[in-house]
Design an enzyme around this catalytic site. Structure first.
Site, PDB file in Angstrom:
ATOM      1  N   ARG A 133     -22.025  -1.456   3.679  1.00 51.49           N
ATOM      2  CA  ARG A 133     -21.360  -2.752   3.889  1.00 51.49           C
ATOM      3  C   ARG A 133     -21.713  -3.381   5.231  1.00 51.49           C
ATOM      4  NH1 ARG A 133     -15.069  -3.362   3.068  1.00 51.49           N
ATOM      5  NH2 ARG A 133     -15.006  -1.617   4.517  1.00 51.49           N
ATOM      6  N   ARG A 189       0.817  -1.212   0.000  1.00 52.33           N
ATOM      7  CA  ARG A 189       0.000   0.000   0.000  1.00 52.33           C
ATOM      8  C   ARG A 189       0.846   1.255   0.000  1.00 52.33           C
ATOM      9  NH1 ARG A 189      -4.954  -2.137   2.524  1.00 52.33           N
ATOM     10  NH2 ARG A 189      -6.327  -0.366   2.767  1.00 52.33           N
TER      11      ARG A 189
HETATM   12  P1  AP5 Z   1      -8.514  -3.062   4.337  1.00 49.41           P
HETATM   13  O1  AP5 Z   1      -9.284  -4.043   5.109  1.00 49.41           O
HETATM   14  O2  AP5 Z   1      -7.662  -3.536   3.233  1.00 49.41           O
HETATM   15  O3  AP5 Z   1      -9.517  -1.920   3.860  1.00 49.41           O
HETATM   16  P2  AP5 Z   1      -9.608  -1.017   2.535  1.00 49.41           P
HETATM   17  O4  AP5 Z   1      -8.424  -0.983   1.652  1.00 49.41           O
HETATM   18  O5  AP5 Z   1     -10.106   0.300   3.009  1.00 49.41           O
HETATM   19  O6  AP5 Z   1     -10.609  -1.761   1.652  1.00 49.41           O
HETATM   20  P3  AP5 Z   1     -11.973  -2.391   2.094  1.00 49.41           P
HETATM   21  O7  AP5 Z   1     -11.741  -3.715   2.724  1.00 49.41           O
HETATM   22  O8  AP5 Z   1     -12.792  -1.391   2.826  1.00 49.41           O
HETATM   23  O9  AP5 Z   1     -12.682  -2.541   0.670  1.00 49.41           O
HETATM   24  P4  AP5 Z   1     -12.524  -3.680  -0.420  1.00 49.41           P
HETATM   25  O10 AP5 Z   1     -11.834  -3.080  -1.607  1.00 49.41           O
HETATM   26  O11 AP5 Z   1     -11.996  -4.946   0.138  1.00 49.41           O
HETATM   27  O12 AP5 Z   1     -14.047  -3.843  -0.826  1.00 49.41           O
HETATM   28  P5  AP5 Z   1     -15.111  -4.994  -0.445  1.00 49.41           P
HETATM   29  O13 AP5 Z   1     -14.885  -6.195  -1.296  1.00 49.41           O
HETATM   30  O14 AP5 Z   1     -15.231  -5.165   1.010  1.00 49.41           O
HETATM   31  O15 AP5 Z   1      -7.573  -2.250   5.348  1.00 49.41           O
HETATM   32  C1  AP5 Z   1      -8.124  -1.721   6.529  1.00 49.41           C
HETATM   33  C2  AP5 Z   1      -7.070  -0.976   7.313  1.00 49.41           C
HETATM   34  O16 AP5 Z   1      -6.000  -1.866   7.693  1.00 49.41           O
HETATM   35  C3  AP5 Z   1      -6.350   0.166   6.569  1.00 49.41           C
HETATM   36  O17 AP5 Z   1      -7.096   1.367   6.619  1.00 49.41           O
HETATM   37  C4  AP5 Z   1      -5.045   0.263   7.372  1.00 49.41           C
HETATM   38  O18 AP5 Z   1      -5.232   0.930   8.601  1.00 49.41           O
HETATM   39  C5  AP5 Z   1      -4.737  -1.194   7.670  1.00 49.41           C
HETATM   40  N1  AP5 Z   1      -3.903  -1.828   6.633  1.00 49.41           N
HETATM   41  C6  AP5 Z   1      -4.244  -2.917   5.882  1.00 49.41           C
HETATM   42  N2  AP5 Z   1      -3.259  -3.216   5.024  1.00 49.41           N
HETATM   43  C7  AP5 Z   1      -2.274  -2.315   5.234  1.00 49.41           C
HETATM   44  C8  AP5 Z   1      -1.008  -2.086   4.645  1.00 49.41           C
HETATM   45  N3  AP5 Z   1      -0.545  -2.862   3.644  1.00 49.41           N
HETATM   46  N4  AP5 Z   1      -0.255  -1.065   5.100  1.00 49.41           N
HETATM   47  C9  AP5 Z   1      -0.693  -0.267   6.091  1.00 49.41           C
HETATM   48  N5  AP5 Z   1      -1.894  -0.417   6.695  1.00 49.41           N
HETATM   49  C10 AP5 Z   1      -2.679  -1.440   6.266  1.00 49.41           C
HETATM   50  O19 AP5 Z   1     -16.449  -4.278  -1.012  1.00 49.41           O
HETATM   51  C11 AP5 Z   1     -16.969  -3.134  -0.342  1.00 49.41           C
HETATM   52  C12 AP5 Z   1     -18.504  -3.191  -0.321  1.00 49.41           C
HETATM   53  O20 AP5 Z   1     -18.996  -3.112  -1.661  1.00 49.41           O
HETATM   54  C13 AP5 Z   1     -19.089  -4.499   0.256  1.00 49.41           C
HETATM   55  O21 AP5 Z   1     -20.301  -4.200   0.902  1.00 49.41           O
HETATM   56  C14 AP5 Z   1     -19.348  -5.364  -0.991  1.00 49.41           C
HETATM   57  O22 AP5 Z   1     -20.374  -6.300  -0.782  1.00 49.41           O
HETATM   58  C15 AP5 Z   1     -19.725  -4.295  -2.015  1.00 49.41           C
HETATM   59  N6  AP5 Z   1     -19.346  -4.596  -3.385  1.00 49.41           N
HETATM   60  C16 AP5 Z   1     -18.187  -5.165  -3.819  1.00 49.41           C
HETATM   61  N7  AP5 Z   1     -18.185  -5.227  -5.165  1.00 49.41           N
HETATM   62  C17 AP5 Z   1     -19.364  -4.660  -5.594  1.00 49.41           C
HETATM   63  C18 AP5 Z   1     -19.950  -4.425  -6.874  1.00 49.41           C
HETATM   64  N8  AP5 Z   1     -19.321  -4.770  -8.016  1.00 49.41           N
HETATM   65  N9  AP5 Z   1     -21.166  -3.804  -6.920  1.00 49.41           N
HETATM   66  C19 AP5 Z   1     -21.810  -3.436  -5.784  1.00 49.41           C
HETATM   67  N10 AP5 Z   1     -21.324  -3.660  -4.547  1.00 49.41           N
HETATM   68  C20 AP5 Z   1     -20.102  -4.251  -4.459  1.00 49.41           C
HETATM   69 MG    MG Z   2     -11.327  -5.552   2.029  1.00 48.30          MG
END
Ligand code: AP5
Ligand code: MG
Length: 219
Positions: free
Chosen positions: A123, A84
């Site tokens: 979500r 990231r």
């Molecule tokens: P992390 O858990 O990775 O969160 P994020 O990057 O903010 O991403 P999300 O998990 O929120 O979203 P996603 O892209 O996975 O989407 P999802 O499939 O859930 O990280 C969390 C925290 O951990 C960071 O903020 C940081 O603090 C720390 N961290 C983690 N890794 C790190 C690193 N490498 N370095 C430093 N810190 C780190 O989908 C979202 C929603 O949309 C769901 O409800 C889903 O059902 C829906 N959805 C999905 N696809 C569709 C579609 N095509 N149409 C409609 N709805 C959809």
């Molecule tokens: Mg995720």
């Protein structure tokens, strides 16, 4: 899997890993589990995560170094949420090169910020298998319980508050977006639209990862 918060990294990464018969390694998931167990790393990470800030590079690099050495990662893995930052990407390339492995493709999911905010607001996730649902687009069959764990109620994620989401987008723009250049220069970036249905996005991703010697399962 590279992309902004809510773009579908977890949703699609889970399906890709199943299709390729390999492990999904989600750094966000690892941190949330450590926090739930109350380990020192987890408790420290929780503070950062809940405010929407990234956890320190050194901590994350060490964590991924260990996780990718576990037996289920030997034949490859899908990384969700790592790297990231540019220092994480450089460290990842170096650690994999030492093992004769490499990142073959970086799937960069893109969608409008309006759509992502909508997805994050709606979500709900299963506390057991971590599958994410959303009333719009990815609803659970009965609306409030996991399809695969019918006794388990879906819950909100702590960092989906309005303020934390704003901070997560700011972190993405400042620290993660530069990885687009890093992986473009090294010829590994595959930009893919994250807009549209989950099945539609998956179909595009499936085409982009149709590489290597492993025969993908068809389901
Ligand atoms: P992390 O858990 O990775 O969160 P994020 O990057 O903010 O991403 P999300 O998990 O929120 O979203 P996603 O892209 O996975 O989407 P999802 O499939 O859930 O990280 C969390 C925290 O951990 C960071 O903020 C940081 O603090 C720390 N961290 C983690 N890794 C790190 C690193 N490498 N370095 C430093 N810190 C780190 O989908 C979202 C929603 O949309 C769901 O409800 C889903 O059902 C829906 N959805 C999905 N696809 C569709 C579609 N095509 N149409 C409609 N709805 C959809
Ligand atoms: Mg995720």
């Amino acid at each position: 899997m590279l992309g902004a918060p809510g773009v579908g990294k977890g949703t699609q990464g889970r399906r890709l890993a199943a299709m390729h018969g390999c492990s999904l390694i989600s750094t966000g998931e690892i941190l949330r589990e450590a926090a739930a167990r109350g380990t020192p790393l987890g408790l420290e990470a929780r503070r950062q995560m809940d405010s929407g800030r990234l956890v320190d590079d050194d901590v994350m690099i060490g964590l991924v170094r260990e996780r990718t050495l576990e037996p289920d990662a030997r034949d490859g893995f899908v990384l969700d949420g790592f790297p990231r930052t540019v220092p994480q990407a450089v460290a990842l390339d170096a650690m994999l090169a030492e093992r004769g492995q490499r990142i073959e493709v970086v799937l960069y999911l893109e969608a409008s910020e309006d759509e992502l905010v909508r997805r994050l607001q709606g979500r709900r996730e299963c506390p057991v298998c971590k599958r994410a649902y959303n009333p719009e687009g990815t609803p659970a069959r009965d609306g409030s319980h996991c399809d695969d764990h019918p006794a388990v109620e879906l819950r909100l994620r702590q960092d989906d508050s309005e303020e934390a989401v704003r901070q997560r987008f700011a972190e993405f723009r400042a620290k993660t977006a530069p990885l687009v250049d890093y992986y473009t220069v090294t010829g590994r970036l595959r930009p893919v639209t994250g807009m549209g249905t989950v099945d539609g996005v998956f179909e595009t991703l499936r085409r982009e990862t149709g590489f290597g010697s492993r025969t993908p399962q068809t389901n």
